[in-house]
Design a protein around this motif. Structure first.
Motif, PDB file in Angstrom:
ATOM      1  N   LYS A  28      13.830  -7.940  -5.009  1.00 15.70           N
ATOM      2  CA  LYS A  28      13.122  -7.825  -6.322  1.00 15.70           C
ATOM      3  C   LYS A  28      11.519  -8.443  -6.233  1.00 15.70           C
ATOM      4  O   LYS A  28      10.889  -7.802  -6.702  1.00 15.70           O
ATOM      5  CB  LYS A  28      14.017  -8.151  -7.437  1.00 15.70           C
ATOM      6  CG  LYS A  28      13.589  -7.722  -8.808  1.00 15.70           C
ATOM      7  CD  LYS A  28      14.189  -8.155  -9.774  1.00 15.70           C
ATOM      8  CE  LYS A  28      14.139  -7.393 -11.041  1.00 15.70           C
ATOM      9  NZ  LYS A  28      14.993  -7.614 -12.215  1.00 15.70           N
ATOM     10  N   HIS A  29      11.632  -9.927  -5.633  1.00 18.60           N
ATOM     11  CA  HIS A  29      10.436 -10.262  -5.754  1.00 18.60           C
ATOM     12  C   HIS A  29      10.093 -10.530  -4.309  1.00 18.60           C
ATOM     13  O   HIS A  29      10.660 -10.960  -3.329  1.00 18.60           O
ATOM     14  CB  HIS A  29      10.477 -11.659  -6.536  1.00 18.60           C
ATOM     15  CG  HIS A  29      10.832 -11.345  -8.121  1.00 18.60           C
ATOM     16  ND1 HIS A  29       9.910 -11.276  -8.925  1.00 18.60           N
ATOM     17  CD2 HIS A  29      11.874 -11.592  -8.772  1.00 18.60           C
ATOM     18  CE1 HIS A  29      10.428 -11.245 -10.213  1.00 18.60           C
ATOM     19  NE2 HIS A  29      11.752 -11.470 -10.012  1.00 18.60           N
ATOM     20  N   LEU A  80       1.048 -13.309  -0.576  1.00 18.42           N
ATOM     21  CA  LEU A  80       1.410 -13.313  -1.923  1.00 18.42           C
ATOM     22  C   LEU A  80       0.507 -13.606  -3.056  1.00 18.42           C
ATOM     23  O   LEU A  80       0.299 -12.944  -3.868  1.00 18.42           O
ATOM     24  CB  LEU A  80       2.751 -14.630  -2.130  1.00 18.42           C
ATOM     25  CG  LEU A  80       3.179 -14.879  -3.438  1.00 18.42           C
ATOM     26  CD1 LEU A  80       4.184 -13.693  -3.984  1.00 18.42           C
ATOM     27  CD2 LEU A  80       3.847 -16.338  -3.471  1.00 18.42           C
ATOM     28  N   VAL A  81      -0.442 -14.457  -2.707  1.00 21.55           N
ATOM     29  CA  VAL A  81      -1.586 -14.861  -3.656  1.00 21.55           C
ATOM     30  C   VAL A  81      -2.316 -13.175  -3.689  1.00 21.55           C
ATOM     31  O   VAL A  81      -2.937 -13.043  -4.707  1.00 21.55           O
ATOM     32  CB  VAL A  81      -2.606 -15.831  -3.047  1.00 21.55           C
ATOM     33  CG1 VAL A  81      -3.947 -15.886  -3.622  1.00 21.55           C
ATOM     34  CG2 VAL A  81      -1.922 -17.098  -3.253  1.00 21.55           C
ATOM     35  N   HIS A  87      -2.145  -6.824  -8.104  1.00 22.98           N
ATOM     36  CA  HIS A  87      -1.197  -6.063  -8.745  1.00 22.98           C
ATOM     37  C   HIS A  87      -0.890  -6.724 -10.077  1.00 22.98           C
ATOM     38  O   HIS A  87      -0.204  -6.417 -10.987  1.00 22.98           O
ATOM     39  CB  HIS A  87      -0.106  -5.832  -8.070  1.00 22.98           C
ATOM     40  CG  HIS A  87      -0.072  -4.929  -6.873  1.00 22.98           C
ATOM     41  ND1 HIS A  87      -0.548  -3.708  -7.032  1.00 22.98           N
ATOM     42  CD2 HIS A  87      -0.402  -5.088  -5.502  1.00 22.98           C
ATOM     43  CE1 HIS A  87      -0.454  -3.082  -5.836  1.00 22.98           C
ATOM     44  NE2 HIS A  87      -0.641  -3.912  -5.023  1.00 22.98           N
ATOM     45  N   GLY A  88      -1.018  -8.136  -9.842  1.00 20.18           N
ATOM     46  CA  GLY A  88      -0.715  -9.009 -11.335  1.00 20.18           C
ATOM     47  C   GLY A  88       0.605  -9.442 -11.394  1.00 20.18           C
ATOM     48  O   GLY A  88       1.045 -10.418 -12.219  1.00 20.18           O
ATOM     49  N   ASN A  89       1.495  -9.225 -10.312  1.00 19.51           N
ATOM     50  CA  ASN A  89       2.924  -9.646 -10.210  1.00 19.51           C
ATOM     51  C   ASN A  89       3.571  -9.571  -8.701  1.00 19.51           C
ATOM     52  O   ASN A  89       2.690  -8.991  -7.832  1.00 19.51           O
ATOM     53  CB  ASN A  89       3.896  -9.258 -11.451  1.00 19.51           C
ATOM     54  CG  ASN A  89       3.971  -7.435 -11.214  1.00 19.51           C
ATOM     55  OD1 ASN A  89       3.631  -6.989 -10.251  1.00 19.51           O
ATOM     56  ND2 ASN A  89       4.641  -7.073 -12.021  1.00 19.51           N
ATOM     57  N   SER A  94       6.654  -2.486  -8.420  1.00 22.62           N
ATOM     58  CA  SER A  94       5.266  -2.036  -9.136  1.00 22.62           C
ATOM     59  C   SER A  94       4.334  -1.816  -8.015  1.00 22.62           C
ATOM     60  O   SER A  94       3.277  -1.296  -8.317  1.00 22.62           O
ATOM     61  CB  SER A  94       4.927  -3.238  -9.957  1.00 22.62           C
ATOM     62  OG  SER A  94       4.615  -4.522  -9.139  1.00 22.62           O
ATOM     63  N   PHE A  95       4.827  -1.751  -6.765  1.00 24.93           N
ATOM     64  CA  PHE A  95       3.670  -1.686  -5.575  1.00 24.93           C
ATOM     65  C   PHE A  95       3.770  -0.154  -5.541  1.00 24.93           C
ATOM     66  O   PHE A  95       4.772   0.446  -5.410  1.00 24.93           O
ATOM     67  CB  PHE A  95       4.340  -2.171  -4.347  1.00 24.93           C
ATOM     68  CG  PHE A  95       4.307  -3.981  -4.573  1.00 24.93           C
ATOM     69  CD1 PHE A  95       3.364  -4.490  -5.174  1.00 24.93           C
ATOM     70  CD2 PHE A  95       5.065  -4.565  -3.493  1.00 24.93           C
ATOM     71  CE1 PHE A  95       3.403  -5.821  -5.477  1.00 24.93           C
ATOM     72  CE2 PHE A  95       5.003  -5.869  -3.704  1.00 24.93           C
ATOM     73  CZ  PHE A  95       4.293  -6.611  -4.480  1.00 24.93           C
TER      74      PHE A  95
END
Length: 100
Positions: A28-29, A80-81, A87-89, A94-95
């Motif tokens: 998920k992340h 990650l940064v 993308h904001g998250n 969401s990609f």
């Protein structure tokens, strides 16, 4: 002595398997996947440490491996940064693969 030798190989093997399970199941992340990869690398480092110390070899390869793991961690954090800034998250859902 035999039990202690068995535990030296059991604990890192369980670490690698748990890290691979989390990497394959929790997608998920981006941060979770990076942390599971670092956990797998820590388990592999532990296996290499136990294996090389039991055989009496020099551990120069461990320093090279540790350097590669540090570079992989720095590269993962920079990605990650970059993803969070664009993308904001860090959700994989969401990609959009059509965006550059």
């Amino acid at each position: 002595m035999m039990i202690l030798n068995f535990l030296y190989w059991l604990v890192p093997s369980v670490m690698v398997l748990c890290g691979m399970w989390v990497f394959c199941s929790k997608r998920k992340h981006l941060l979770n996947t990076l942390l599971s990869l670092e956990f797998v690398m820590l388990g592999v480092f532990f296996v290499l440490t136990c294996g090389l110390s039991c055989q009496g070899y020099e551990s120069f390869f461990l320093l090279f491996f540790l350097g590669m793991v540090a570079c992989e961690g720095a590269l993962g954090l920079s990605i990650l940064v970059s993803v969070v800034r664009t993308h904001g998250n860090d959700y994989f859902n969401s990609f959009n693969s059509l965006q550059c």
